[in-house]
Design a protein around this motif. Structure first.
Motif, PDB file in Angstrom:
ATOM      1  N   PRO A   1       0.792  -1.239   0.000  1.00  0.00           N
ATOM      2  CA  PRO A   1       0.000   0.000   0.000  1.00  0.00           C
ATOM      3  C   PRO A   1       0.820   1.283   0.000  1.00  0.00           C
ATOM      4  O   PRO A   1       0.263   2.353  -0.211  1.00  0.00           O
ATOM      5  CB  PRO A   1      -0.833  -0.120   1.281  1.00  0.00           C
ATOM      6  CG  PRO A   1      -0.054  -1.041   2.153  1.00  0.00           C
ATOM      7  CD  PRO A   1       0.605  -2.016   1.239  1.00  0.00           C
ATOM      8  N   THR A   2       2.134   1.203   0.246  1.00  0.00           N
ATOM      9  CA  THR A   2       2.964   2.415   0.202  1.00  0.00           C
ATOM     10  C   THR A   2       4.087   2.290  -0.822  1.00  0.00           C
ATOM     11  O   THR A   2       5.004   3.102  -0.827  1.00  0.00           O
ATOM     12  CB  THR A   2       3.585   2.692   1.591  1.00  0.00           C
ATOM     13  OG1 THR A   2       4.448   1.602   1.958  1.00  0.00           O
ATOM     14  CG2 THR A   2       2.510   2.877   2.650  1.00  0.00           C
ATOM     15  N   ASP A   3       4.009   1.311  -1.700  1.00  0.00           N
ATOM     16  CA  ASP A   3       5.117   1.037  -2.611  1.00  0.00           C
ATOM     17  C   ASP A   3       5.086   1.929  -3.851  1.00  0.00           C
ATOM     18  O   ASP A   3       4.065   2.002  -4.547  1.00  0.00           O
ATOM     19  CB  ASP A   3       5.084  -0.416  -3.080  1.00  0.00           C
ATOM     20  CG  ASP A   3       5.333  -1.401  -1.951  1.00  0.00           C
ATOM     21  OD1 ASP A   3       5.732  -0.955  -0.861  1.00  0.00           O
ATOM     22  OD2 ASP A   3       5.124  -2.610  -2.174  1.00  0.00           O
ATOM     23  N   THR A   4       6.211   2.596  -4.108  1.00  0.00           N
ATOM     24  CA  THR A   4       6.409   3.277  -5.386  1.00  0.00           C
ATOM     25  C   THR A   4       6.773   2.238  -6.436  1.00  0.00           C
ATOM     26  O   THR A   4       7.513   1.292  -6.172  1.00  0.00           O
ATOM     27  CB  THR A   4       7.534   4.315  -5.278  1.00  0.00           C
ATOM     28  OG1 THR A   4       7.085   5.401  -4.455  1.00  0.00           O
ATOM     29  CG2 THR A   4       7.937   4.867  -6.643  1.00  0.00           C
ATOM     30  N   MET A   5       6.244   2.407  -7.635  1.00  0.00           N
ATOM     31  CA  MET A   5       6.563   1.515  -8.749  1.00  0.00           C
ATOM     32  C   MET A   5       7.387   2.290  -9.774  1.00  0.00           C
ATOM     33  O   MET A   5       7.058   3.438 -10.107  1.00  0.00           O
ATOM     34  CB  MET A   5       5.290   0.972  -9.388  1.00  0.00           C
ATOM     35  CG  MET A   5       4.420   0.183  -8.427  1.00  0.00           C
ATOM     36  SD  MET A   5       2.813  -0.271  -9.133  1.00  0.00           S
ATOM     37  CE  MET A   5       3.325  -1.439 -10.370  1.00  0.00           C
TER      38      MET A   5
END
Length: 347
Positions: free
Chosen positions: A180-184
């Motif tokens: 839910p807080t991951d940058t891609m």
């Protein structure tokens, strides 16, 4: 046929699924934070940690069998993780000289993506020499693609950093390995672009003798089945051979079609008459066998005539036994069917 909006979540479909976020209908409209998962400019911190990392320090290693992302010249996973973007960022690595992408286009791309938190590469279409087609009018695409791809050129190579708020939002996507807080981070190559097809385009093909004849009218094809013999097996006859990529099992295809009964030529279904194409997964058992077997391997842009025996359509008619009523089945059970299908897109 089954619902035209069925989606098939499988390994073959994963490259495209990675590019689609939560639709507005899937957001929790009653939540105070719902806007954080649907509006690019709204409080990215709601679903992201403090920014860490500069997209200018991210590169692409092309020395191996497939491209891989680097950070400060080292493998991405060896960087100062997590990499966190405060907002969507884009950087052009190489400028192409092809056609310019418009916001109404379909864009064919190859890409790889890395989870900025773990450094793990999630998907790479390069490894299998694949590409996906993005419809930039599709509101389920990540906003970054709908915002950043228009104005690019065929041949461009891009880097994109997309924070959680502009991707899967607070829900993340556990199945795809995105928290839910991951940058891609994406490396993307623009391979082709153009307005979506509205009808088949390509080289006309002379059909074999003895098949139904097809004449295009104002509301789609008119199919004449007079004198056509019942088929022993599926007949697949291209009428126009498109110049697009081959349809692959597991893709979702967009088509116009008309279907008639071989017994009397009666039209029983037509997307042309409804005024809009339909979309469904192909080659995965979500439609009749004749469609799965007849359309996989055809090229985008093609017009295809399918003559389908009953057993590869809706099955044989239910048998009646003396004193008993046959179990109800599909109204087309026992019918040999004829379709004309325009393949408008595959992704």
């Amino acid at each position: 046929m089954r619902s035209s909006r069925l989606r098939y979540l499988a390994a073959a479909a994963a490259p495209l699924i990675f590019l689609a976020g939560c639709s507005p209908e899937s957001a929790d409209e009653g939540s105070d934070d719902a806007a954080a998962t649907s509006s690019p400019g709204d409080d990215a911190a709601a679903t992201s940690a403090a920014p860490n990392g500069d997209l200018a320090d991210v590169g692409v290693d092309t020395e191996g069998e497939a491209p891989a992302l680097t950070w400060d010249g080292e493998p991405f996973a060896e960087g100062d993780l997590p990499f966190v973007a405060g907002s969507t960022e884009a950087r052009t690595l190489t400028e192409g000289d092809g056609e310019e992408v418009a916001d109404t286009h379909e864009v064919r791309v190859r890409y790889l993506t890395v989870n900025g938190t773990t450094g793990e590469q999630l998907v790479s279409t390069f490894e299998n020499d694949e590409a996906v087609t993005l419809d930039l009018t599709d509101e389920t695409l990540f906003p970054a693609f709908r915002d950043q791809l228009p104005g690019t050129m065929v041949g461009d190579e891009l880097l994109l950093a997309i924070p959680a708020a502009d991707a899967f939002g607070e829900a993340g996507n556990e199945q795809l390995g995105v928290g839910p807080t991951d940058t891609m981070l994406f490396y993307m190559v623009v391979e082709d672009t153009g307005e979506p097809l509205t009808e088949a385009q390509g080289e006309e093909v002379e059909p074999e003798e003895g098949l139904p004849t097809v004449t295009m009218g104002d509301t789609g094809p008119e199919i004449d089945v007079e004198g056509v013999e019942a088929p022993d097996q599926l007949i697949t006859q291209p009428l126009i051979r498109g110049e697009g990529p081959e349809v692959v099992a597991g893709q979702s295809i967009r088509v116009h079609y008309t279907g008639v009964k071989l017994s009397d030529g009666e039209v029983f279904d037509s997307s042309w008459e409804r005024g809009e194409p339909t979309e469904f997964p192909i080659g995965v058992g979500q439609v009749i066998v004749g469609w799965d077997e007849g359309l996989v391997g055809q090229t985008v842009g093609s017009r295809v005539l399918l003559v389908i025996p009953a057993e590869e359509a809706y099955g044989e008619a239910p048998e009646e036994t003396e004193g008993e009523t046959a179990a109800p089945g599909n109204e087309l059970a026992g019918e040999d069917l004829v379709f004309v299908v325009d393949i408008l897109g595959a992704s």
